[in-house]
Design a protein around this motif. Sequence first.
Motif, PDB file in Angstrom:
ATOM      1  N   LEU A  94       0.631  -1.026  -0.011  1.00 60.99           N
ATOM      2  CA  LEU A  94       0.178  -0.066  -0.337  1.00 60.99           C
ATOM      3  C   LEU A  94       1.019   1.242   0.203  1.00 60.99           C
ATOM      4  N   VAL A  95       2.056   1.017   0.438  1.00 63.24           N
ATOM      5  CA  VAL A  95       2.874   2.710   0.882  1.00 63.24           C
ATOM      6  C   VAL A  95       3.522   2.590  -0.448  1.00 63.24           C
ATOM      7  N   GLY A  96       3.838   1.827  -1.215  1.00 68.82           N
ATOM      8  CA  GLY A  96       3.787   1.636  -2.903  1.00 68.82           C
ATOM      9  C   GLY A  96       2.703   2.560  -3.514  1.00 68.82           C
ATOM     10  N   THR A  97       1.523   1.963  -2.950  1.00 65.60           N
ATOM     11  CA  THR A  97       0.648   2.471  -4.137  1.00 65.60           C
ATOM     12  C   THR A  97      -0.466   3.201  -3.631  1.00 65.60           C
ATOM     13  N   ILE A  98       0.027   3.772  -3.123  1.00 62.32           N
ATOM     14  CA  ILE A  98      -0.327   5.647  -2.464  1.00 62.32           C
ATOM     15  C   ILE A  98       0.626   6.351  -2.926  1.00 62.32           C
ATOM     16  N   CYS A  99       1.878   6.314  -3.256  1.00 58.32           N
ATOM     17  CA  CYS A  99       3.234   6.918  -3.393  1.00 58.32           C
ATOM     18  C   CYS A  99       2.569   7.104  -4.947  1.00 58.32           C
ATOM     19  N   SER A 100       2.370   6.014  -5.715  1.00 58.87           N
ATOM     20  CA  SER A 100       1.556   6.348  -7.675  1.00 58.87           C
ATOM     21  C   SER A 100       0.590   7.000  -7.758  1.00 58.87           C
ATOM     22  N   HIS A 101      -0.225   6.831  -6.871  1.00 57.12           N
ATOM     23  CA  HIS A 101      -1.224   7.542  -6.667  1.00 57.12           C
ATOM     24  C   HIS A 101      -0.974   9.282  -6.383  1.00 57.12           C
ATOM     25  N   ILE A 102      -0.083   9.713  -5.427  1.00 53.55           N
ATOM     26  CA  ILE A 102       0.026  11.267  -5.767  1.00 53.55           C
ATOM     27  C   ILE A 102       0.839  11.222  -6.502  1.00 53.55           C
ATOM     28  N   GLN A 103       2.011  10.717  -6.853  1.00 52.96           N
ATOM     29  CA  GLN A 103       2.408  11.044  -8.301  1.00 52.96           C
ATOM     30  C   GLN A 103       1.537  11.127  -9.631  1.00 52.96           C
ATOM     31  N   ASN A 104       0.802  10.356  -9.774  1.00 54.13           N
ATOM     32  CA  ASN A 104      -0.121  10.424 -10.707  1.00 54.13           C
ATOM     33  C   ASN A 104      -1.262  11.719 -10.242  1.00 54.13           C
ATOM     34  N   MET A 105      -1.071  12.609  -9.191  1.00 51.66           N
ATOM     35  CA  MET A 105      -2.157  13.415  -8.899  1.00 51.66           C
ATOM     36  C   MET A 105      -1.587  14.505  -9.425  1.00 51.66           C
ATOM     37  N   MET A 106      -0.210  14.765  -9.362  1.00 46.13           N
ATOM     38  CA  MET A 106       0.827  16.102  -9.438  1.00 46.13           C
ATOM     39  C   MET A 106       0.866  15.903 -11.081  1.00 46.13           C
ATOM     40  N   ILE A 107       1.446  14.889 -11.638  1.00 53.85           N
ATOM     41  CA  ILE A 107       1.197  15.046 -12.925  1.00 53.85           C
ATOM     42  C   ILE A 107      -0.002  15.204 -13.695  1.00 53.85           C
ATOM     43  N   GLY A 108      -0.881  14.966 -13.389  1.00 50.15           N
ATOM     44  CA  GLY A 108      -2.069  15.331 -13.723  1.00 50.15           C
ATOM     45  C   GLY A 108      -2.614  16.792 -13.443  1.00 50.15           C
ATOM     46  N   VAL A 109      -2.301  17.622 -12.397  1.00 48.42           N
ATOM     47  CA  VAL A 109      -2.265  18.910 -11.934  1.00 48.42           C
ATOM     48  C   VAL A 109      -1.197  19.569 -13.190  1.00 48.42           C
ATOM     49  N   THR A 110      -0.249  18.938 -13.191  1.00 49.71           N
ATOM     50  CA  THR A 110       0.732  20.261 -14.105  1.00 49.71           C
ATOM     51  C   THR A 110       0.921  19.706 -15.360  1.00 49.71           C
ATOM     52  N   LYS A 111       0.587  18.483 -16.424  1.00 52.03           N
ATOM     53  CA  LYS A 111       0.163  18.358 -17.594  1.00 52.03           C
ATOM     54  C   LYS A 111      -0.750  17.506 -18.230  1.00 52.03           C
ATOM     55  N   GLY A 112      -1.322  16.699 -17.144  1.00 48.10           N
ATOM     56  CA  GLY A 112      -2.542  15.972 -17.506  1.00 48.10           C
ATOM     57  C   GLY A 112      -2.605  15.115 -17.926  1.00 48.10           C
ATOM     58  N   PHE A 113      -3.389  14.603 -18.704  1.00 48.48           N
ATOM     59  CA  PHE A 113      -3.900  13.010 -19.231  1.00 48.48           C
ATOM     60  C   PHE A 113      -4.861  13.093 -20.487  1.00 48.48           C
ATOM     61  N   THR A 114      -4.102  12.379 -21.173  1.00 49.42           N
ATOM     62  CA  THR A 114      -4.629  12.263 -23.143  1.00 49.42           C
ATOM     63  C   THR A 114      -4.825  11.160 -22.846  1.00 49.42           C
ATOM     64  N   TYR A 115      -6.210  10.705 -23.447  1.00 49.09           N
ATOM     65  CA  TYR A 115      -6.496   9.234 -23.918  1.00 49.09           C
ATOM     66  C   TYR A 115      -6.625   9.121 -25.195  1.00 49.09           C
ATOM     67  N   LYS A 116      -6.296   8.414 -26.932  1.00 50.30           N
ATOM     68  CA  LYS A 116      -6.823   8.895 -27.557  1.00 50.30           C
ATOM     69  C   LYS A 116      -7.623   7.065 -28.194  1.00 50.30           C
ATOM     70  N   LEU A 117      -8.949   7.381 -28.685  1.00 54.66           N
ATOM     71  CA  LEU A 117      -9.544   5.672 -29.396  1.00 54.66           C
ATOM     72  C   LEU A 117      -9.464   6.018 -30.676  1.00 54.66           C
ATOM     73  N   LYS A 118      -9.876   5.063 -31.728  1.00 53.96           N
ATOM     74  CA  LYS A 118      -9.838   4.916 -32.932  1.00 53.96           C
ATOM     75  C   LYS A 118     -11.533   4.620 -33.186  1.00 53.96           C
ATOM     76  N   ILE A 119     -12.077   4.421 -34.078  1.00 51.46           N
ATOM     77  CA  ILE A 119     -13.193   4.456 -34.310  1.00 51.46           C
ATOM     78  C   ILE A 119     -13.416   3.447 -35.906  1.00 51.46           C
ATOM     79  N   VAL A 120     -13.335   2.226 -35.622  1.00 53.54           N
ATOM     80  CA  VAL A 120     -13.110   0.771 -36.352  1.00 53.54           C
ATOM     81  C   VAL A 120     -14.867   0.288 -36.824  1.00 53.54           C
ATOM     82  N   PHE A 121     -14.621   0.743 -37.804  1.00 55.67           N
ATOM     83  CA  PHE A 121     -15.851  -0.538 -39.094  1.00 55.67           C
ATOM     84  C   PHE A 121     -15.226  -0.364 -40.072  1.00 55.67           C
ATOM     85  N   SER A 122     -16.066  -1.840 -40.580  1.00 63.10           N
ATOM     86  CA  SER A 122     -15.944  -2.086 -41.954  1.00 63.10           C
ATOM     87  C   SER A 122     -16.840  -1.466 -43.251  1.00 63.10           C
ATOM     88  N   HIS A 123     -18.003  -1.694 -42.580  1.00 65.74           N
ATOM     89  CA  HIS A 123     -19.556  -1.346 -43.147  1.00 65.74           C
ATOM     90  C   HIS A 123     -20.459  -0.445 -43.351  1.00 65.74           C
TER      91      HIS A 123
END
Length: 182
Positions: free
Chosen positions: A66-95
């Motif tokens: 849990l010590v390592g997990t909470i450490c990672s959560h706090i680091q992600n919070m710091m990255i989020g408030v400075t840089k933010g996060f982006t996920y890109k998704l692709k729409i795939v269809f054939s017909h």
Amino acid sequence: MRVIEAVRSIEIPEEVDVKVEGRVVMVKGEKGTLTRDFSHASVSVQLEEDLIKIRASWPRKREAALVGTICSHIQNMMIGVTKGFTYKLKIVFSHFPISVKVREKTVTIENFTGERSPRIAKIMGDAKVMPKGDDVTVQGINIEDVSQTAANIERATKIKKKDPRVFLDGIYTYERHEGMKE
């Protein structure tokens, strides 16, 4: 053999303000503010000048992890408030061309494999969903909201009762990274 103490420390960047009240951590940066309550964990969170120390005394295996997990959560919070996060998704269809629309806190996926009723995916927290052409971009400062929103969109287009190797239609995540364009 048990360890006497499990300790992890995180350096606080200059552009980030951190407040710790008990086990509640508040991180403030240029993109926004994130607050997270770690009171469920049997660890102590302390703020020392430009360091955050997460510590567990006489931890079992679970508390040490849990010590390592909470450490990672706090680091992600710091990255989020400075840089933010982006996920890109692709729409795939054939017909049948899939159309994606954002309405309030939901994403509506229409004409998926020719279906008449639209499929709906929930937008979590403050994540922003921007469909453009064959791409859907999900952005935000909380990594959990952004990733869960992307997963909800991907899951809404899951094909059932057909061979997934043949019917490849859907919306799929193809890129995730830190930082977001405004």
